[in-house]
Scaffold this active site. Structure first.
Site, PDB file in Angstrom:
ATOM      1  CG  ASN A   9      17.654   6.200 -24.393  1.00  0.00           C
ATOM      2  OD1 ASN A   9      18.716   5.847 -23.872  1.00  0.00           O
ATOM      3  ND2 ASN A   9      16.613   6.622 -23.679  1.00  0.00           N
ATOM      4  CE  LYS A  11      14.822   3.687 -22.702  1.00  0.00           C
ATOM      5  NZ  LYS A  11      13.438   3.467 -22.298  1.00  0.00           N
ATOM      6  CG  HIS A  95      14.604   9.093 -20.656  1.00  0.00           C
ATOM      7  ND1 HIS A  95      13.862   8.227 -19.902  1.00  0.00           N
ATOM      8  CD2 HIS A  95      14.449   8.701 -21.938  1.00  0.00           C
ATOM      9  CE1 HIS A  95      13.286   7.335 -20.710  1.00  0.00           C
ATOM     10  NE2 HIS A  95      13.638   7.603 -21.955  1.00  0.00           N
ATOM     11  CD  GLU A  97      13.623   4.760 -18.965  1.00  0.00           C
ATOM     12  OE1 GLU A  97      14.833   4.818 -19.242  1.00  0.00           O
ATOM     13  OE2 GLU A  97      12.782   4.212 -19.709  1.00  0.00           O
ATOM     14  CD  GLU A 167      11.224   9.491 -24.962  1.00  0.00           C
ATOM     15  OE1 GLU A 167      11.463   8.640 -25.822  1.00  0.00           O
ATOM     16  OE2 GLU A 167      11.818   9.537 -23.880  1.00  0.00           O
ATOM     17  N   GLY A 173       8.408   1.875 -23.462  1.00  0.00           N
ATOM     18  CA  GLY A 173       8.704   0.474 -23.147  1.00  0.00           C
ATOM     19  C   GLY A 173       7.476  -0.389 -22.932  1.00  0.00           C
ATOM     20  CB  SER A 212       5.907   1.745 -27.870  1.00  0.00           C
ATOM     21  OG  SER A 212       5.999   1.333 -26.516  1.00  0.00           O
TER      22      SER A 212
HETATM   23  P1  PGA Z   1      10.978   2.699 -26.030  1.00  0.00           P
HETATM   24  O1  PGA Z   1      11.799   3.801 -25.225  1.00  0.00           O
HETATM   25  O2  PGA Z   1      11.197   2.956 -27.502  1.00  0.00           O
HETATM   26  O3  PGA Z   1      11.562   1.391 -25.586  1.00  0.00           O
HETATM   27  O4  PGA Z   1       9.552   2.850 -25.658  1.00  0.00           O
HETATM   28  C1  PGA Z   1      11.855   5.133 -25.682  1.00  0.00           C
HETATM   29  C2  PGA Z   1      12.647   5.973 -24.713  1.00  0.00           C
HETATM   30  O5  PGA Z   1      12.603   5.739 -23.512  1.00  0.00           O
HETATM   31  O6  PGA Z   1      13.346   6.907 -25.130  1.00  0.00           O
END
Ligand code: PGA
Length: 252
Positions: A9, A11, A95, A97, A167, A173, A212
């Site tokens: 992803n 983003k 997601h 976000e 997640e 992140g 992460s």
């Molecule tokens: P990350 O993001 O690996 O940077 O923690 C995962 C995601 O948001 O799908």
């Protein structure tokens, strides 16, 4: 044993020139045929570049969102048919976000998911609890609510086109991935919910972990029961890391 799925992803992180360099360097460094399924979800503006670079590989293309109508006066939106036209096989929905920043509800995600599946896209549905929900011992309630809220009316025939990404919001992140016992517990809750919803077809649905994921924790993560792959954000923007994640998840 299900084939693992490793999904990138990207983003809102990358421009077209950078996307071309990154995807070429991933393609040049991994061994084909891949031992796990790999999907890359770049921003919309990079779909064509990435598509061109992966065309002769078994890497699949995905988008990070889609709208619930297929055509019409919806300024700024992108439809399932447009994604298919752009070469996508996958779309990521729900997601955290988008839930937190854009305000997407389970109801909106359900509408998108129904349309995407009917238009023949495969869907990664993201779910997960916030830190405060975990502290309040509400993990099972939240995961159950997000799953039934979005998948409650989906017919079993679509099960093969669905993957769930667990997640935990607090792990995205942050550099702090969930511990093995937390992943084990959450994936087992998800598995139980999927069996309630899809009965024997639940086994078609892969359950990914995201939050992460890095080259140094992927091996342990994919060895956990009911973990069928990973959704990778930050570490998928660096070709060496992403290649190692793919290599370390293959033959599990
Ligand atoms: P990350 O993001 O690996 O940077 O923690 C995962 C995601 O948001 O799908």
């Amino acid at each position: 044993m299900k084939r693992k799925l490793i999904a990138a992803n990207w983003k809102m992180n990358i421009l077209r020139d950078e996307a071309e360099i990154l995807v070429n360097s991933i393609v040049d460094s991994v061994n084909f045929p891949l031992e796990c399924d790999v999907m890359i979800a770049p921003p919309y503006t990079c779909l064509d570049i990435v598509r061109k670079c992966i065309v002769n590989t078994d890497i699949e293309l995905g988008a990070q969102d889609v709208f619930w109508e297929d055509k019409g006066a919806y300024t700024g939106e992108i439809s399932p048919s447009m994604l298919i036209d752009a070469g996508c096989e996958w779309v990521i929905l729900g997601h955290s976000e988008r839930r937190a920043v854009i305000g997407e509800s389970d109801n909106v995600i359900e509408k998108k998911l129904k349309k995407a599946l009917r238009k023949d896209l495969k869907v990664i549905l993201c779910i997960g609890e916030t830190e405060s929900q975990r502290i309040q011992n509400r993990v099972s309630e939240i995961l159950g609510k997000q799953l039934t809220g979005v998948l409650g009316e989906i017919e079993s025939e679509y099960s093969e086109k669905i993957a769930i990404a667990y997640e935990p919001v607090w792990a995205i992140g942050t550099g702090v991935n969930a511990k093995s016992e937390q992943i084990l517990e959450a994936h087992s809750i998800i598995n139980d919910n999927l069996i309630e919803l899809f009965e024997k077809d639940a086994h078609n649905i892969r359950i990914l972990y995201g939050g992460s994921v890095k080259e140094n924790n992927i091996k342990e993560i994919v060895s956990i029961k009911n973990v069928d792959g990973a959704l990778v954000g930050g570490a998928s923007l660096e070709s060496v890391s992403f290649k190692r994640i793919i290599e370390n998840s293959g033959v599990c």
